[in-house]
Design a protein around this motif. Structure first.
Motif, PDB file in Angstrom:
ATOM      1  N   GLY A 140       9.432  30.045  64.116  1.00 23.37           N
ATOM      2  CA  GLY A 140       8.724  29.025  63.355  1.00 23.37           C
ATOM      3  C   GLY A 140       9.451  28.554  62.116  1.00 23.37           C
ATOM      4  N   VAL A 141      10.614  29.131  61.832  1.00 22.69           N
ATOM      5  CA  VAL A 141      11.388  28.763  60.648  1.00 22.69           C
ATOM      6  C   VAL A 141      12.673  28.091  61.105  1.00 22.69           C
ATOM      7  CG1 VAL A 141      12.573  29.631  58.600  1.00 22.69           C
ATOM      8  CG2 VAL A 141      10.423  30.685  59.325  1.00 22.69           C
ATOM      9  N   ASP A 142      12.892  26.873  60.627  1.00 19.80           N
ATOM     10  CA  ASP A 142      14.053  26.080  61.024  1.00 19.80           C
ATOM     11  C   ASP A 142      15.361  26.792  60.689  1.00 19.80           C
ATOM     12  OD1 ASP A 142      15.289  23.817  62.117  1.00 19.80           O
ATOM     13  OD2 ASP A 142      15.532  22.907  60.132  1.00 19.80           O
ATOM     14  N   GLY A 143      16.161  27.068  61.709  1.00 19.66           N
ATOM     15  CA  GLY A 143      17.484  27.642  61.515  1.00 19.66           C
ATOM     16  C   GLY A 143      17.528  29.157  61.456  1.00 19.66           C
ATOM     17  N   LEU A 144      16.388  29.829  61.389  1.00 17.27           N
ATOM     18  CA  LEU A 144      16.367  31.289  61.301  1.00 17.27           C
ATOM     19  C   LEU A 144      16.381  31.884  62.704  1.00 17.27           C
ATOM     20  CD1 LEU A 144      16.150  33.686  59.298  1.00 17.27           C
ATOM     21  CD2 LEU A 144      13.684  33.599  59.650  1.00 17.27           C
ATOM     22  N   SER A 145      17.205  32.887  62.898  1.00 12.19           N
ATOM     23  CA  SER A 145      17.254  33.539  64.206  1.00 12.19           C
ATOM     24  C   SER A 145      17.429  35.044  64.045  1.00 12.19           C
ATOM     25  CB  SER A 145      18.390  32.972  65.057  1.00 12.19           C
ATOM     26  OG  SER A 145      19.636  33.295  64.483  1.00 12.19           O
ATOM     27  N   VAL A 146      16.954  35.766  65.040  1.00 13.48           N
ATOM     28  CA  VAL A 146      17.139  37.210  65.110  1.00 13.48           C
ATOM     29  C   VAL A 146      18.368  37.449  65.969  1.00 13.48           C
ATOM     30  CG1 VAL A 146      16.159  39.377  65.954  1.00 13.48           C
ATOM     31  CG2 VAL A 146      14.687  37.712  64.814  1.00 13.48           C
ATOM     32  N   GLU A 147      19.398  38.039  65.376  1.00 12.95           N
ATOM     33  CA  GLU A 147      20.651  38.280  66.098  1.00 12.95           C
ATOM     34  C   GLU A 147      20.616  39.580  66.884  1.00 12.95           C
ATOM     35  OE1 GLU A 147      24.256  38.096  63.852  1.00 12.95           O
ATOM     36  OE2 GLU A 147      23.710  36.195  62.920  1.00 12.95           O
ATOM     37  N   ASN A 148      20.011  40.609  66.296  1.00 16.73           N
ATOM     38  CA  ASN A 148      20.043  41.930  66.900  1.00 16.73           C
ATOM     39  C   ASN A 148      18.909  42.752  66.331  1.00 16.73           C
ATOM     40  OD1 ASN A 148      20.969  44.086  68.420  1.00 16.73           O
ATOM     41  ND2 ASN A 148      23.019  44.080  67.561  1.00 16.73           N
ATOM     42  N   ALA A 149      18.475  43.751  67.072  1.00 18.16           N
ATOM     43  CA  ALA A 149      17.438  44.661  66.596  1.00 18.16           C
ATOM     44  C   ALA A 149      17.806  46.083  66.978  1.00 18.16           C
ATOM     45  CB  ALA A 149      16.084  44.291  67.194  1.00 18.16           C
ATOM     46  N   ASN A 150      17.624  47.003  66.055  1.00 18.46           N
ATOM     47  CA  ASN A 150      17.803  48.420  66.320  1.00 18.46           C
ATOM     48  C   ASN A 150      16.435  49.057  66.108  1.00 18.46           C
ATOM     49  OD1 ASN A 150      18.267  51.204  66.192  1.00 18.46           O
ATOM     50  ND2 ASN A 150      20.326  50.927  65.372  1.00 18.46           N
ATOM     51  N   GLU A 151      15.682  49.169  67.197  1.00 12.80           N
ATOM     52  CA  GLU A 151      14.311  49.666  67.100  1.00 12.80           C
ATOM     53  C   GLU A 151      14.261  51.119  66.663  1.00 12.80           C
ATOM     54  OE1 GLU A 151      12.010  48.651  70.553  1.00 12.80           O
ATOM     55  OE2 GLU A 151      12.399  46.515  70.284  1.00 12.80           O
ATOM     56  N   GLN A 152      15.266  51.908  67.010  1.00 11.72           N
ATOM     57  CA  GLN A 152      15.295  53.317  66.599  1.00 11.72           C
ATOM     58  C   GLN A 152      15.321  53.438  65.080  1.00 11.72           C
ATOM     59  OE1 GLN A 152      15.033  55.865  68.719  1.00 11.72           O
ATOM     60  NE2 GLN A 152      15.114  57.403  67.124  1.00 11.72           N
ATOM     61  N   ALA A 153      16.044  52.540  64.420  1.00 13.11           N
ATOM     62  CA  ALA A 153      16.153  52.575  62.962  1.00 13.11           C
ATOM     63  C   ALA A 153      15.113  51.683  62.282  1.00 13.11           C
ATOM     64  CB  ALA A 153      17.550  52.143  62.533  1.00 13.11           C
ATOM     65  N   GLY A 154      14.396  50.867  63.045  1.00 14.27           N
ATOM     66  CA  GLY A 154      13.421  49.953  62.451  1.00 14.27           C
ATOM     67  C   GLY A 154      14.088  48.854  61.651  1.00 14.27           C
ATOM     68  N   ALA A 155      15.195  48.335  62.174  1.00 18.99           N
ATOM     69  CA  ALA A 155      15.960  47.312  61.461  1.00 18.99           C
ATOM     70  C   ALA A 155      16.279  46.146  62.385  1.00 18.99           C
ATOM     71  CB  ALA A 155      17.248  47.906  60.909  1.00 18.99           C
ATOM     72  N   VAL A 156      16.315  44.956  61.793  1.00 16.64           N
ATOM     73  CA  VAL A 156      16.608  43.732  62.532  1.00 16.64           C
ATOM     74  C   VAL A 156      17.650  42.944  61.744  1.00 16.64           C
ATOM     75  CG1 VAL A 156      15.630  41.587  63.434  1.00 16.64           C
ATOM     76  CG2 VAL A 156      14.253  43.671  63.455  1.00 16.64           C
ATOM     77  N   LEU A 157      18.619  42.379  62.450  1.00 14.93           N
ATOM     78  CA  LEU A 157      19.648  41.543  61.831  1.00 14.93           C
ATOM     79  C   LEU A 157      19.251  40.086  62.042  1.00 14.93           C
ATOM     80  CD1 LEU A 157      22.423  41.572  60.408  1.00 14.93           C
ATOM     81  CD2 LEU A 157      23.460  41.415  62.675  1.00 14.93           C
ATOM     82  N   VAL A 158      19.060  39.358  60.944  1.00 17.70           N
ATOM     83  CA  VAL A 158      18.672  37.954  61.018  1.00 17.70           C
ATOM     84  C   VAL A 158      19.760  37.086  60.414  1.00 17.70           C
ATOM     85  CG1 VAL A 158      16.193  38.425  60.956  1.00 17.70           C
ATOM     86  CG2 VAL A 158      17.402  38.010  58.822  1.00 17.70           C
ATOM     87  N   SER A 159      19.800  35.811  60.832  1.00 17.72           N
ATOM     88  CA  SER A 159      20.751  34.866  60.259  1.00 17.72           C
ATOM     89  C   SER A 159      20.102  33.502  60.164  1.00 17.72           C
ATOM     90  CB  SER A 159      22.019  34.785  61.102  1.00 17.72           C
ATOM     91  OG  SER A 159      21.726  34.237  62.369  1.00 17.72           O
ATOM     92  N   GLY A 160      20.637  32.697  59.254  1.00 21.43           N
ATOM     93  CA  GLY A 160      20.138  31.350  59.055  1.00 21.43           C
ATOM     94  C   GLY A 160      20.421  30.895  57.641  1.00 21.43           C
ATOM     95  N   PRO A 161      19.796  29.807  57.230  1.00 21.41           N
ATOM     96  CA  PRO A 161      19.971  29.345  55.854  1.00 21.41           C
ATOM     97  C   PRO A 161      19.528  30.435  54.868  1.00 21.41           C
ATOM     98  CG  PRO A 161      18.825  27.698  57.180  1.00 21.41           C
ATOM     99  CD  PRO A 161      18.924  28.936  58.009  1.00 21.41           C
ATOM    100  N   ALA A 162      20.227  30.533  53.760  1.00 22.49           N
ATOM    101  CA  ALA A 162      19.946  31.604  52.795  1.00 22.49           C
ATOM    102  C   ALA A 162      18.482  31.630  52.375  1.00 22.49           C
ATOM    103  CB  ALA A 162      20.844  31.456  51.570  1.00 22.49           C
ATOM    104  N   ALA A 163      17.889  30.480  52.131  1.00 22.75           N
ATOM    105  CA  ALA A 163      16.485  30.424  51.708  1.00 22.75           C
ATOM    106  C   ALA A 163      15.565  30.958  52.806  1.00 22.75           C
ATOM    107  CB  ALA A 163      16.101  28.999  51.333  1.00 22.75           C
ATOM    108  N   ALA A 164      15.861  30.636  54.056  1.00 23.38           N
ATOM    109  CA  ALA A 164      15.041  31.110  55.168  1.00 23.38           C
ATOM    110  C   ALA A 164      15.173  32.617  55.338  1.00 23.38           C
ATOM    111  CB  ALA A 164      15.437  30.395  56.456  1.00 23.38           C
ATOM    112  N   VAL A 165      16.391  33.129  55.199  1.00 28.47           N
ATOM    113  CA  VAL A 165      16.602  34.574  55.305  1.00 28.47           C
ATOM    114  C   VAL A 165      15.851  35.282  54.182  1.00 28.47           C
ATOM    115  CG1 VAL A 165      18.335  36.413  55.163  1.00 28.47           C
ATOM    116  CG2 VAL A 165      18.793  34.377  56.528  1.00 28.47           C
TER     117      VAL A 165
END
Length: 171
Positions: free
Chosen positions: A116-141
């Motif tokens: 729902g956020v323009d330009g924001l995407s989830v690149e990767n997720a490590n569910e074991q660690a409870g962490a997600v790598l996101v990318s996009g415009p700095a304001a959206a991140v």
């Protein structure tokens, strides 16, 4: 059960990695000039080919806020063990399943938020660690801090690589 890697990831939030998202991490050179800035103060623009000045180059690790749900699951399972309805082995297996479901749901919530956020995407997720790598415009991140499952933003370099036997979920 130890949760050391997740605790380390969360502790790293205090290092000020959000400053990097705000633009301070992009400072290059020993004289403090911002990357992409010429000596006369004019900014050189990127043509969007994936080079260093593109707004879509911002990346961060998102620490998921799932501790309360996991604690509730632990208490519920502990009560069932005390009542004699579960053995220790069954309880451990059920707790691992509950943790995986909780974290998976949080990752799905974040992916839903990102769509729902323009330009924001989830690149990767490590569910074991409870962490997600996101990318996009700095304001959206940076705005991902307002999403429900998010506990903290960390540097993209802090994204925990999956251990042997773990699955990372690429998006």
């Amino acid at each position: 059960m130890t949760d050391t890697p997740r605790r380390r990831v969360l502790a790293a939030a205090a290092t000020g990695s959000t400053l990097g998202l705000a633009g301070c991490g992009g400072l290059g050179g020993s004289d403090g000039d911002a990357a992409g800035q010429t000596d006369d103060g004019a900014n050189e623009s990127d043509d969007g080919d994936g080079g260093g000045g593109s707004e879509s180059d911002s990346r961060a690790t998102v620490a998921l806020d799932v501790q309360a749900e996991i604690q509730a699951a632990q208490e519920e399972i502990g009560t069932r063990v005390e009542e004699g309805n579960l053995s220790q082995e069954e309880a451990q297996a059920e707790l691992l399943d509950a943790q995986a479901e909780i974290v998976s749901a949080a990752v799905e919530d974040l992916e839903s938020y990102a769509t729902g956020v323009d330009g924001l995407s989830v690149e990767n997720a490590n569910e074991q660690a409870g962490a997600v790598l996101v990318s996009g415009p700095a304001a959206a991140v940076l705005d991902t801090l307002e999403a429900d499952p998010v506990n903290a933003l960390l540097s993209a370099a802090d994204f925990p690589a999956p251990q042997d036997g773990e699955q990372a979920n690429g998006s």
